[in-house]
Design a protein around this motif. Sequence first.
Motif, PDB file in Angstrom:
ATOM      1  N   MET A 156       0.882  -1.049   0.094  1.00  0.00           N
ATOM      2  CA  MET A 156       0.030  -0.007   0.119  1.00  0.00           C
ATOM      3  C   MET A 156       0.867   1.184   0.132  1.00  0.00           C
ATOM      4  SD  MET A 156      -3.089   0.882   2.563  1.00  0.00           S
ATOM      5  CE  MET A 156      -2.183   1.609   4.051  1.00  0.00           C
ATOM      6  N   VAL A 157       0.688   2.202  -0.901  1.00  0.00           N
ATOM      7  CA  VAL A 157       1.464   3.383  -1.038  1.00  0.00           C
ATOM      8  C   VAL A 157       0.500   4.262  -0.703  1.00  0.00           C
ATOM      9  CG1 VAL A 157       2.965   4.846  -2.604  1.00  0.00           C
ATOM     10  CG2 VAL A 157       2.626   2.314  -3.049  1.00  0.00           C
ATOM     11  N   CYS A 158       1.091   5.417   0.252  1.00  0.00           N
ATOM     12  CA  CYS A 158       0.268   6.429   0.863  1.00  0.00           C
ATOM     13  C   CYS A 158       0.913   7.607   0.149  1.00  0.00           C
ATOM     14  CB  CYS A 158       0.421   6.579   2.273  1.00  0.00           C
ATOM     15  SG  CYS A 158      -0.022   4.807   3.032  1.00  0.00           S
ATOM     16  N   LEU A 159       0.059   8.529  -0.532  1.00  0.00           N
ATOM     17  CA  LEU A 159       0.552   9.709  -0.854  1.00  0.00           C
ATOM     18  C   LEU A 159      -0.272  11.073  -0.397  1.00  0.00           C
ATOM     19  CD1 LEU A 159       0.891   8.914  -4.816  1.00  0.00           C
ATOM     20  CD2 LEU A 159       2.508   8.601  -3.027  1.00  0.00           C
ATOM     21  N   GLY A 160       0.028  12.330  -0.476  1.00  0.00           N
ATOM     22  CA  GLY A 160      -0.607  13.517  -0.142  1.00  0.00           C
ATOM     23  C   GLY A 160      -0.637  13.592   1.244  1.00  0.00           C
ATOM     24  N   ARG A 161       0.097  13.158   2.080  1.00  0.00           N
ATOM     25  CA  ARG A 161      -0.223  13.199   3.619  1.00  0.00           C
ATOM     26  C   ARG A 161       0.142  14.641   3.828  1.00  0.00           C
ATOM     27  NH1 ARG A 161      -0.755   8.956   6.656  1.00  0.00           N
ATOM     28  NH2 ARG A 161      -0.210   6.940   6.063  1.00  0.00           N
ATOM     29  N   GLN A 162       1.213  15.320   3.184  1.00  0.00           N
ATOM     30  CA  GLN A 162       1.389  16.655   3.533  1.00  0.00           C
ATOM     31  C   GLN A 162       0.414  17.798   3.355  1.00  0.00           C
ATOM     32  OE1 GLN A 162       5.391  17.073   1.486  1.00  0.00           O
ATOM     33  NE2 GLN A 162       6.532  16.314   3.315  1.00  0.00           N
ATOM     34  N   GLU A 163      -0.314  17.239   2.399  1.00  0.00           N
ATOM     35  CA  GLU A 163      -1.468  18.280   1.891  1.00  0.00           C
ATOM     36  C   GLU A 163      -2.674  17.911   2.710  1.00  0.00           C
ATOM     37  OE1 GLU A 163       0.262  16.843  -0.701  1.00  0.00           O
ATOM     38  OE2 GLU A 163       1.534  18.206  -0.841  1.00  0.00           O
ATOM     39  N   ASN A 164      -2.612  16.881   3.708  1.00  0.00           N
ATOM     40  CA  ASN A 164      -3.847  16.532   4.483  1.00  0.00           C
ATOM     41  C   ASN A 164      -4.618  16.131   3.456  1.00  0.00           C
ATOM     42  OD1 ASN A 164      -2.834  17.152   6.857  1.00  0.00           O
ATOM     43  ND2 ASN A 164      -3.370  19.190   6.637  1.00  0.00           N
ATOM     44  N   ASN A 165      -4.457  15.282   2.460  1.00  0.00           N
ATOM     45  CA  ASN A 165      -5.422  14.788   1.338  1.00  0.00           C
ATOM     46  C   ASN A 165      -4.787  13.179   1.211  1.00  0.00           C
ATOM     47  OD1 ASN A 165      -7.395  14.472  -0.586  1.00  0.00           O
ATOM     48  ND2 ASN A 165      -6.329  15.360  -2.048  1.00  0.00           N
ATOM     49  N   THR A 166      -4.671  12.466   1.999  1.00  0.00           N
ATOM     50  CA  THR A 166      -3.924  11.223   1.769  1.00  0.00           C
ATOM     51  C   THR A 166      -4.690  10.159   0.936  1.00  0.00           C
ATOM     52  OG1 THR A 166      -3.007  11.313   4.094  1.00  0.00           O
ATOM     53  CG2 THR A 166      -2.826   9.382   2.908  1.00  0.00           C
ATOM     54  N   LYS A 167      -4.088   9.786  -0.008  1.00  0.00           N
ATOM     55  CA  LYS A 167      -4.601   8.758  -0.926  1.00  0.00           C
ATOM     56  C   LYS A 167      -3.876   7.365  -0.801  1.00  0.00           C
ATOM     57  CE  LYS A 167      -7.339  11.506  -3.142  1.00  0.00           C
ATOM     58  NZ  LYS A 167      -8.718  11.466  -3.188  1.00  0.00           N
ATOM     59  N   PHE A 168      -4.703   6.260  -0.990  1.00  0.00           N
ATOM     60  CA  PHE A 168      -4.086   5.022  -0.852  1.00  0.00           C
ATOM     61  C   PHE A 168      -4.092   4.156  -1.736  1.00  0.00           C
ATOM     62  CE2 PHE A 168      -5.832   6.602   3.403  1.00  0.00           C
ATOM     63  CZ  PHE A 168      -4.713   6.640   4.007  1.00  0.00           C
ATOM     64  N   TYR A 169      -3.064   3.502  -2.282  1.00  0.00           N
ATOM     65  CA  TYR A 169      -2.927   2.695  -3.410  1.00  0.00           C
ATOM     66  C   TYR A 169      -2.468   1.474  -3.337  1.00  0.00           C
ATOM     67  CZ  TYR A 169      -4.356   7.288  -5.506  1.00  0.00           C
ATOM     68  OH  TYR A 169      -4.732   8.554  -5.997  1.00  0.00           O
ATOM     69  N   PHE A 170      -3.026   0.304  -3.815  1.00  0.00           N
ATOM     70  CA  PHE A 170      -2.419  -0.835  -3.473  1.00  0.00           C
ATOM     71  C   PHE A 170      -1.685  -1.628  -4.923  1.00  0.00           C
ATOM     72  CE2 PHE A 170      -5.156  -0.897   0.026  1.00  0.00           C
ATOM     73  CZ  PHE A 170      -4.644  -1.702   0.907  1.00  0.00           C
ATOM     74  N   PHE A 171      -0.576  -2.403  -4.599  1.00  0.00           N
ATOM     75  CA  PHE A 171       0.095  -2.849  -5.720  1.00  0.00           C
ATOM     76  C   PHE A 171       0.448  -4.355  -5.254  1.00  0.00           C
ATOM     77  CE2 PHE A 171       1.031   1.445  -6.401  1.00  0.00           C
ATOM     78  CZ  PHE A 171       1.240   1.759  -7.841  1.00  0.00           C
ATOM     79  N   ASP A 172       0.459  -5.276  -6.209  1.00  0.00           N
ATOM     80  CA  ASP A 172       1.076  -6.638  -5.889  1.00  0.00           C
ATOM     81  C   ASP A 172       2.448  -6.561  -5.820  1.00  0.00           C
ATOM     82  OD1 ASP A 172       1.780  -6.821  -8.484  1.00  0.00           O
ATOM     83  OD2 ASP A 172       0.206  -8.291  -9.208  1.00  0.00           O
ATOM     84  N   THR A 173       3.228  -7.724  -5.619  1.00  0.00           N
ATOM     85  CA  THR A 173       4.539  -7.861  -5.523  1.00  0.00           C
ATOM     86  C   THR A 173       5.217  -7.949  -6.796  1.00  0.00           C
ATOM     87  OG1 THR A 173       4.357 -10.313  -5.247  1.00  0.00           O
ATOM     88  CG2 THR A 173       4.572  -9.162  -3.170  1.00  0.00           C
TER      89      THR A 173
END
Length: 258
Positions: A156-173
Motif C-alpha cells: 500500500m502506497v500512501c501519498l498526499g499526507r503533507q497536503e492532508n489529502n492522503t490517498k491509498f493505492y495498492f500494488f502486488d509484489t
Amino acid sequence: MKSKINLKNPQTFNEKICWLKLYDYPKNKLVIRCTDKVEARDYIREKGLEGLLNEIYQVCDDPENIEFNKLPAEYVVKWGHDYGSTIICNSTTNTEKVKQKLKRLKHRKFYLNSAEMHYSKIKPKVIVEKLLKDTTQPELYDYKVFCYNGVPRFIMVCLGRQENNTKFYFFDTQWTFLRLNNDGKEAPKNFNIPKPVCFEEMLKDARKLSEDFKFVRVDFYIVNDKLVFSELTFSHAAGMDRDIRGSFDLLLGKYLTL
C-alpha cells in the motif's frame, strides 16, 4: 463497518485483525515488543538490518528531559507507545508547547477506542529523531508491505499526507497496480506510481522482518532512493478499515491463518 463482526469464524481481513487484537496480541510478547517504537529498533538490529534505522538523537521517559539545546535545526518528536503523536520541529518551534503537548498525550488511552490493548503494555518513552527529507521529490512516499508468515503479498502506497489529502493505492509484489480499494477504483485510467529503485530490497527486508508473525504490515519510507524503516504495524486500521470491503476484504483475509 456497518455490519456484524464474526469472531467465531472470521473470514475477512478486518475480522481476522479484530480477532488477533482481542485474543492474541494482548499476551503476545513479541508483538508488544515490536509495536514499541523503541524496542522494535533492537528487533531490527537482531535481524541484521540496522542500516534501515533512522537516526535517533534522544530517548527519554519524560518530555522535561528532552535536551532541546543539543538538537539540530529540524527534528521529529513522538511517543514510542502510541500513534498520531508525531511533532515536526524546527529552530522556531516553541519547545514549551511541545513538552506540554507530549505530556497531555502520554496517558491518552487511545487504545480503548480501538480495542488495541497491546499498546497499553508499552512503557511510554519519548523519541527524538532525524527529520526525513527527500530531495528528489516534493513529498515522502510511504510504503506499507502487507506480510503473512514472512511472505509479502501487497504493498500500500500512501501519498498526499503533507497536503492532508492522503490517498491509498495498492500494488502486488510484481508492482501491478490493483484497483481494489476506493482510491484505486477512482484513479485515472492511466494512473501508476513509478516502481521504487529499491523495490526488491524492500521485499527482501520485509520478508525477514515478518517471518515471526502471522501478519504484520512492514512500513518503510524511501529517502533519496534509500530504504528507511518506519514501523511494524500489527493491527492495520484496528481491523476497521472501511476502505477494505467486500471481495477485497476477503482477498486480504484469505492469506491470514489464525
